[in-house]
Scaffold this active site. Structure first.
Site, mmCIF file in Angstrom:
data_model
loop_
_atom_site.group_PDB
_atom_site.id
_atom_site.type_symbol
_atom_site.label_atom_id
_atom_site.label_comp_id
_atom_site.label_asym_id
_atom_site.label_seq_id
_atom_site.Cartn_x
_atom_site.Cartn_y
_atom_site.Cartn_z
ATOM 1 N N LYS A 145 -4.260 -6.316 -2.057
ATOM 2 C CA LYS A 145 -4.435 -7.435 -1.140
ATOM 3 C C LYS A 145 -4.349 -8.711 -1.970
ATOM 4 C CE LYS A 145 -7.433 -4.863 2.021
ATOM 5 N NZ LYS A 145 -8.803 -4.719 2.603
ATOM 6 N N HIS A 186 -13.761 -5.965 10.712
ATOM 7 C CA HIS A 186 -13.674 -7.194 9.912
ATOM 8 C C HIS A 186 -14.429 -8.304 10.646
ATOM 9 C CE1 HIS A 186 -10.517 -5.894 7.050
ATOM 10 N NE2 HIS A 186 -10.037 -5.205 8.065
ATOM 11 N N ARG A 214 0.832 -1.198 0.000
ATOM 12 C CA ARG A 214 0.000 0.000 0.000
ATOM 13 C C ARG A 214 0.868 1.250 0.000
ATOM 14 N NH1 ARG A 214 -4.869 0.040 4.270
ATOM 15 N NH2 ARG A 214 -4.942 -2.089 3.473
ATOM 16 N N ASP A 221 -14.971 -4.797 3.165
ATOM 17 C CA ASP A 221 -14.621 -5.944 4.000
ATOM 18 C C ASP A 221 -14.756 -5.597 5.490
ATOM 19 O OD1 ASP A 221 -12.365 -4.360 4.324
ATOM 20 O OD2 ASP A 221 -10.939 -5.861 3.587
ATOM 21 N N ARG A 222 -15.194 -4.366 5.798
ATOM 22 C CA ARG A 222 -15.405 -3.951 7.186
ATOM 23 C C ARG A 222 -16.792 -3.327 7.310
ATOM 24 N NH1 ARG A 222 -11.345 -0.452 9.911
ATOM 25 N NH2 ARG A 222 -11.717 0.993 8.187
ATOM 26 N N ASP A 241 -13.786 -0.788 0.597
ATOM 27 C CA ASP A 241 -13.831 -2.016 -0.202
ATOM 28 C C ASP A 241 -14.742 -3.066 0.403
ATOM 29 O OD1 ASP A 241 -12.038 -2.530 1.923
ATOM 30 O OD2 ASP A 241 -10.880 -3.961 0.745
ATOM 31 N N ASP A 295 -16.788 0.108 4.695
ATOM 32 C CA ASP A 295 -15.592 0.876 4.350
ATOM 33 C C ASP A 295 -15.430 0.862 2.827
ATOM 34 O OD1 ASP A 295 -14.653 -1.743 3.954
ATOM 35 O OD2 ASP A 295 -12.661 -1.281 4.706
ATOM 36 N N SER A 330 -8.704 0.346 0.460
ATOM 37 C CA SER A 330 -9.500 0.068 1.656
ATOM 38 C C SER A 330 -10.105 1.354 2.209
ATOM 39 C CB SER A 330 -8.627 -0.653 2.686
ATOM 40 O OG SER A 330 -9.391 -1.076 3.790
ATOM 41 N N HIS A 331 -9.756 1.705 3.445
ATOM 42 C CA HIS A 331 -10.309 2.892 4.096
ATOM 43 C C HIS A 331 -9.314 4.047 4.129
ATOM 44 C CE1 HIS A 331 -8.058 0.623 7.064
ATOM 45 N NE2 HIS A 331 -7.887 1.734 7.732
#
Length: 469
Positions: free
Chosen positions: A116, A329, A18, A246-247, A244, A242, A106-107
């Protein structure tokens, strides 16, 4: 020309790659990731790679470069297109792909992005990422070839699979969803059309500028639009994702946040009805209330290190049916595939709420009343942060304190507990504190501050933190 590429060292993180687009992360990096990860797949005897990307402005170009690099290693690429990270995991597992790469920030802020990865449907992290960097820098890749490429629209299949585990009957819930302009937009639109009830979607359009608010549901400021809408619509609950997806973040019918450890307690009680004695994992930042709730419901609670890759690995090791982190998550292995998926967690939560005899707020209020800080993050140099935690641990062990060293230092006293750990992704220390009383919380804050002072570090601003209870 021989391949050789050096990554900015700050981009090679513990759980992913990242960086800041145009500064520490470029399309050349993306090509190198495809070329090197494709070589790893080939050397493992694999042939297929699934690639997806989120809604950030830089993601399409980065995804194209990844695909080009992977094909140059002879790998056959399946392009999933734009969507949430869990949809990529679903595609990889159901297609039995040899590897998967998701282009996502992501966030993180809009000018950040990253990657990822999964290898043979297991997390690719830690030393594996370091090794990828070494292989790229030394040019240790397979001979150049030309792999195939095809596009697959997996979203309808993914959403149908989500709906298979709906268990709330025909009750007509009113639900407000905040997509935060994130990558779940299109999949969420398909999902809510087929769920019973009334569904109001905020910020459903995917927009990498994130004009409404930052897509991080762990920060209460980012939930204010959702809270207001839940109250205005007299909704049963609100759900946020978030960037993407996943949260997950959850707001009950009164507009109060159901934090991730509280959410996990609700989910665990439901899952354990069918899996008595099963293991449920939570990270070291989670409330003691959660671990007690799991044990009281007949489960076996396990505390583990923070980080989605670490949690997934521990689930595989223990056979856990459910896991979660304070970051939002949530991992279901009961009826699902064991990866973190906010859309799936939402479907399971809605089923529980639909079967409740009263509102979700009653469940939240029935949980033990605790005083705790949110996750406190404060600056500490990368060259110092792990040493500070080690120094604190050594002093506490010498004093005979009750200490867990699973991930950083978690100290238990008669007042409650406090945690200090080094961030794996930033030049920061992370702390969290919980007590049954306000005075106990103050004593624990003083204990942590004293330990930090002994290591020459200023304590975070406890007064500025919103205490949740």
């Amino acid at each position: 020309m021989a391949f050789r590429h050096r990554f900015d060292p700050t981009s090679l993180r513990e759980y992913d790659i990242r960086g800041i687009v145009g500064k520490t992360l470029t399309t050349e990096d993306a090509y190198a990731i495809g070329r090197t990860f494709g070589s790893i797949i080939a050397r493992n005897g694999g042939t297929t790679l699934v690639v997806g990307y989120d809604g950030r402005l830089s993601s399409p170009d980065l995804e194209a470069a990844v695909v080009k690099g992977a094909r140059a290693s002879g790998v056959d690429v399946i392009r999933m297109g734009r969507g949430p990270t869990p949809m990529l995991y679903f595609a990889s597992m159901t297609l039995k792909a040899d590897g998967a790469i998701m282009v996502t920030g992501s966030h993180n802020p809009p000018d950040h992005n990253g990657f990822k990865m999964m290898l043979a449907n297991r997390p690719f992290f830690g030393g594996q990422i370091s090794e990828l960097g070494r292989l790229s820098e030394t040019g240790d890749v397979v001979a150049q070839a030309t792999g195939s490429v095809r596009t697959l629209d997996i979203a309808p299949r993914y959403v149908e699979r989500l709906l298979q585990d709906w268990d709330g009957g025909e009750r007509q819930l009113c639900v407000v969803w905040d997509n935060g302009h994130g990558a779940a937009g299109e999949a969420l639109s398909l999902l809510v059309r087929k769920l019973p009830g009334v569904h109001i979607v905020l910020n459903g359009e995917i927009d990498g500028h994130f004009p409404a608010h930052h897509p991080d549901p762990t920060i209460i400021g980012n939930l204010q639009q959702l809270i207001a809408a839940v109250k205005a619509e007299n909704a049963d609950l609100g759900i946020a994702f978030d960037g993407d997806a996943d949260r997950i973040g959850v707001v009950d019918n009164t507009g109060q946040v159901l934090w991730a450890d509280q959410l996990l307690a609700v989910l665990a009680r439901d899952v354990l009805r069918d899996h008595a004695g099963a293991t449920v994992i939570a990270d070291v930042k989670a409330s003691q209330v959660l671990f007690d709730a799991v044990d009281q419901a007949g489960g076996h609670s396990v505390m583990w290190g923070s980080g989605h890759s670490l949690i997934k690995a521990k689930m595989a090791e223990t056979g856990a049916v459910l896991a979660g982190e304070m970051s939002g998550h949530i991992f279901f292995a009961d009826r699902w595939y064991g990866f973190d998926d906010a859309l799936y967690a939402a479907v399971r939560l809605l089923g529980i709420v639909a079967r409740l005899s009263g509102p979700l707020s009653n469940v939240r209020r029935a949980l033990p009343h605790m005083f705790s800080t949110p996750e406190l993050r404060f600056d500490c140099a990368d060259t110092r942060k792990f040493d500070v935690v080690a120094e604190v641990a050594a002093r506490l062990r010498e004093s005979g304190a009750r200490v867990s060293l699973i991930d950083g230092v978690r100290v238990t006293t008669d007042d409650g507990w406090w945690l200090l750990r080094a961030s794996n992704t930033q030049a920061m220390l992370v702390a969290r504190i919980e007590s049954g009383t306000q005075t106990g919380l103050a004593r624990l804050q003083a204990e942590l501050a004293a330990q930090l002072a002994d290591s020459g570090v200023d304590a975070p601003d406890f007064q500025g933190a919103d205490t949740r209870h």
